[in-house]
Scaffold this active site. Structure first.
Site, mmCIF file in Angstrom:
data_model
loop_
_atom_site.group_PDB
_atom_site.id
_atom_site.type_symbol
_atom_site.label_atom_id
_atom_site.label_comp_id
_atom_site.label_asym_id
_atom_site.label_seq_id
_atom_site.Cartn_x
_atom_site.Cartn_y
_atom_site.Cartn_z
ATOM 1 N N HIS A 23 0.827 -1.211 0.000
ATOM 2 C CA HIS A 23 0.000 0.000 0.000
ATOM 3 C C HIS A 23 0.857 1.255 0.000
ATOM 4 O O HIS A 23 0.597 2.201 -0.719
ATOM 5 C CB HIS A 23 -0.877 0.038 1.248
ATOM 6 C CG HIS A 23 -2.203 -0.600 1.055
ATOM 7 N ND1 HIS A 23 -2.975 -0.383 -0.054
ATOM 8 C CD2 HIS A 23 -2.900 -1.447 1.833
ATOM 9 C CE1 HIS A 23 -4.077 -1.066 0.069
ATOM 10 N NE2 HIS A 23 -4.061 -1.731 1.192
ATOM 11 N N GLU A 53 -0.688 -13.856 -25.974
ATOM 12 C CA GLU A 53 0.341 -14.060 -24.958
ATOM 13 C C GLU A 53 0.888 -15.484 -24.949
ATOM 14 O O GLU A 53 1.631 -15.864 -24.058
ATOM 15 C CB GLU A 53 -0.194 -13.675 -23.573
ATOM 16 C CG GLU A 53 -1.469 -14.344 -23.161
ATOM 17 C CD GLU A 53 -2.010 -13.861 -21.817
ATOM 18 O OE1 GLU A 53 -1.288 -13.206 -21.061
ATOM 19 O OE2 GLU A 53 -3.184 -14.156 -21.533
ATOM 20 N N ASP A 86 3.461 -12.599 -20.222
ATOM 21 C CA ASP A 86 3.414 -14.039 -20.449
ATOM 22 C C ASP A 86 4.102 -14.427 -21.754
ATOM 23 O O ASP A 86 4.798 -15.433 -21.810
ATOM 24 C CB ASP A 86 1.961 -14.534 -20.462
ATOM 25 C CG ASP A 86 1.461 -14.783 -19.053
ATOM 26 O OD1 ASP A 86 2.216 -15.381 -18.266
ATOM 27 O OD2 ASP A 86 0.334 -14.373 -18.728
ATOM 28 N N CYS A 133 -0.810 -4.767 -23.535
ATOM 29 C CA CYS A 133 -1.083 -4.444 -22.137
ATOM 30 C C CYS A 133 -0.056 -5.065 -21.205
ATOM 31 O O CYS A 133 -0.190 -4.989 -19.989
ATOM 32 C CB CYS A 133 -2.499 -4.846 -21.750
ATOM 33 S SG CYS A 133 -2.814 -6.582 -21.992
HETATM 34 C C1 PEP Z 1 0.596 -10.229 -19.741
HETATM 35 O O1 PEP Z 1 0.737 -11.438 -19.641
HETATM 36 O O2 PEP Z 1 1.376 -9.480 -20.378
HETATM 37 C C2 PEP Z 1 -0.539 -9.556 -19.071
HETATM 38 C C3 PEP Z 1 -0.821 -8.296 -19.277
HETATM 39 O O3 PEP Z 1 -1.273 -10.281 -18.217
HETATM 40 P P1 PEP Z 1 -0.853 -10.714 -16.736
HETATM 41 O O4 PEP Z 1 0.383 -9.956 -16.373
HETATM 42 O O5 PEP Z 1 -2.020 -10.384 -15.891
HETATM 43 O O6 PEP Z 1 -0.626 -12.180 -16.898
HETATM 44 MG MG MG Z 2 -0.872 -12.725 -18.973
#
Ligand code: PEP
Ligand code: MG
Length: 534
Positions: A183, A424, A448, A495
């Site tokens: 936090h 991914e 990933d 992302c």
């Molecule tokens: C990723 O795998 O890049 C992703 C955005 O998902 P997470 O980090 O939640 O697995």
């Molecule tokens: Mg992922």
């Protein structure tokens, strides 16, 4: 003068100020066994302390939602039963029973693999501290009492400490304990305060009022700097502030490259509070709503209604775009109320869409909740960990089933809701052309994708030097995904953490990436890369 180097950093900024050593009162429990007749008294002591703390937290919850969570912990049945059980059955006094129970509950969270859940132990300990202070009749120190500009040094800072801080006076924070997802780290980042955590033994090195220089990004601390060092940090600070000033001025500018390409600059979020914070960065939407936090911070699988309320509020908060990823549990993320069978290779095991397709009723509850929320904003659905066209088709078919059910029930939803997928897995790269014909958008999950392409566990410190999203194999895969998406006129976003990296962003822009989604703290920096890109 003494130099200290910290390895793991998670914020930016430079501070030069005298140290304010945050002294905790003695909250060590007075451990005593009790006799039968003393049981009611100790029970009453605990209940009174608990009621006092709950009332207190109720007031604080109006100012900050962290305290609402703390109020829940203080009122939790497990905590109450744990303490009362030890008083009654083990004949321990209230303070001892409380201490042991808090340690036991905190250990459950600390033992979880997921970093986010691990840090929830801090909330339990925070509530424990408050209860212990109430039991002992001790007043907890108040950071709000600080009078001059300082760097705060503490063993650890709890959420209840940080909310009292005056951001104009707290120039930096150094703690001996805590992790980058704690936090205090999150709060400091959102308040733009440079922070270094997990600096073992720092308090023993410091005396009240001694001058300290810190660079939160580089992880360096200098105690009692000489003139030359101080001048160096002053200079670095001035440069950093100049950069921040430029970034702040740019915040209102849309993310358009010099060549005129409009990029979608989005945030990754897990909670409503994250959305509120990210909106301050002038984002174009949410590129990844990690819905698993809703499941992880619960005592049961959240119902359709519970999820709908959250998604609806998120959609209203962020009408630009809200990409909700369906449950991505398994791997390193577990649920406190659901037992996962032990797996030799959990990251290659039963996770994400594999679970959703098998636990269809649960999947449908989530899909219906997302669909219903789509009537209140621009919501998109995204499936994680897809490896085959069959999986994508099945997930889409279940979504269709849900749509039909909602239609029959007269419930509103966006008939044209976009359905996309995370890219991914290596299979998704190889089949990108095929997937692009059936998905409405792609979002590249480099966290990933990197681990699967390079066969390097993303959480294993021993191989962390091999974990590299700039590896040529990863870059080629990304290029392939973007090309495939564009060949079929669909937008390609990212992302994974890579999207928030300044050097990587330049490469990704060259490749033609359409959307960048990242933690809110990186948005300003990537906007600058975009608007300066030729
Ligand atoms: C990723 O795998 O890049 C992703 C955005 O998902 P997470 O980090 O939640 O697995
Ligand atoms: Mg992922």
């Amino acid at each position: 003068m003494k130099n200290i180097q910290v390895k793991k950093t998670a914020s930016r900024g430079i501070a030069i100020a005298p140290v304010y050593c945050y002294q905790e009162p003695d909250l060590a429990p007075d451990c005593r066994g009790i006799c039968e007749e003393q049981i009611p008294l100790e029970e009453t002591r605990f209940e009174e302390a608990r009621n006092q703390v709950i009332t207190n937290l109720k007031e604080l919850a109006e100012k900050n939602e962290i305290f609402a969570a703390h109020q829940e912990i203080a009122g939790d049945f497990m905590l109450q039963e744990g303490v009362l059980g030890k008083i009654r059955a083990e004949k321990k006094n209230a303070q001892m029973a409380l201490q042991e129970t808090i340690e036991e509950i905190a250990a459950i969270f600390s033992g979880m693999d997921d970093a986010y859940m691990k840090e929830r132990a801090a909330d339990v300990k925070d509530v424990g501290k408050r209860l212990m202070a109430a039991l002992k009749g001790t007043i907890l120190p108040d950071l709000g009492q600080m009078e001059k500009e300082s760097i705060v040094a503490a063993r650890d800072l709890y959420p209840s400490d940080t909310v009292k801080m005056n951001p104009d006076l707290v120039k930096g924070i150094i703690t001996e304990e805590g992790g980058v997802t704690s936090h205090v780290s999150i709060m400091a980042r959102s308040m733009n305060i440079p922070i270094l955590v997990g600096v073992k033994g720092i308090l023993a090195e410091l005396t009240e009022g001694i001058c300290v220089c810190m660079d939160a990004e580089k992880g360096s601390i200098v105690i009692n700097p000489d003139e030359q060092t101080r001048a160096y940090y002053e200079d670095q600070k001035a440069q950093y502030e100049k950069v921040r000033e430029t970034l702040m001025k740019m915040r209102n500018r849309p993310a358009i490259t010099r060549a005129g390409k409009r990029i979608s600059l989005c945030a990754n979020v897990g909670k409503l509070e994250d959305i509120r914070q990210a909106l301050e960065m002038n984002i174009d939407g949410v590129g990844l709503f990690r819905s698993e936090f809703l499941y992880m911070e619960n005592t049961h699988f959240p119902t359709e209604e519970e999820q709908f309320e959250v998604y609806k509020e998120a959609a209203e908060l962020c009408p630009q775009e809200l990409t909700i990823r369906t449950l991505d549990i398994g791997g390193d993320k577990e649920l406190p109320y659901f037992t996962f069978e032990h797996e030799e290779n959990p990251f290659l095991g039963w996770r994400a869409i594999r679970i959703s397709l098998e636990m269809k009723d649960m999947f449908k509850e989530q899909l219906r909740a997302i669909l219903r929320a789509s009537a209140f904003g621009n919501v998109r659905i995204m499936f994680p960990m897809i490896i085959s066209l069959e999986e994508l088709r099945e997930a889409k078919a279940v979504t269709e089933e849900c749509k039909e059910e909602l239609r029959n029930a007269g419930q509103d939803f966006d008939e044209n809701i976009q359905i996309g997928m995370m890219m991914e897995t290596p299979a998704s790269v190889i089949l990108a052309e095929e997937f692009a014909k059936e998905a409405d958008f792609f979002s590249i999950g480099t966290n990933d994708l990197t681990q699967y392409l390079l066969a390097v566990d993303r959480g294993n410190k021993k191989v962390s030097d091999r974990y590299d999203f700039m590896h040529p194999a990863v870059l080629k895969a990304i290029e392939q995904i973007i090309r495939a998406g564009h060949n079929h006129q669909i937008k390609v976003g990212m992302c994974g953490e890579m999207a928030g990296n300044v050097e990587a962003a330049k490469v990704l822009l060259k490749m033609g990436l359409d959307e960048f989604s990242m933690s809110a703290g990186n948005v300003d920096y990537i906007r600058q890369v975009i608007v300066e890109f030729e």
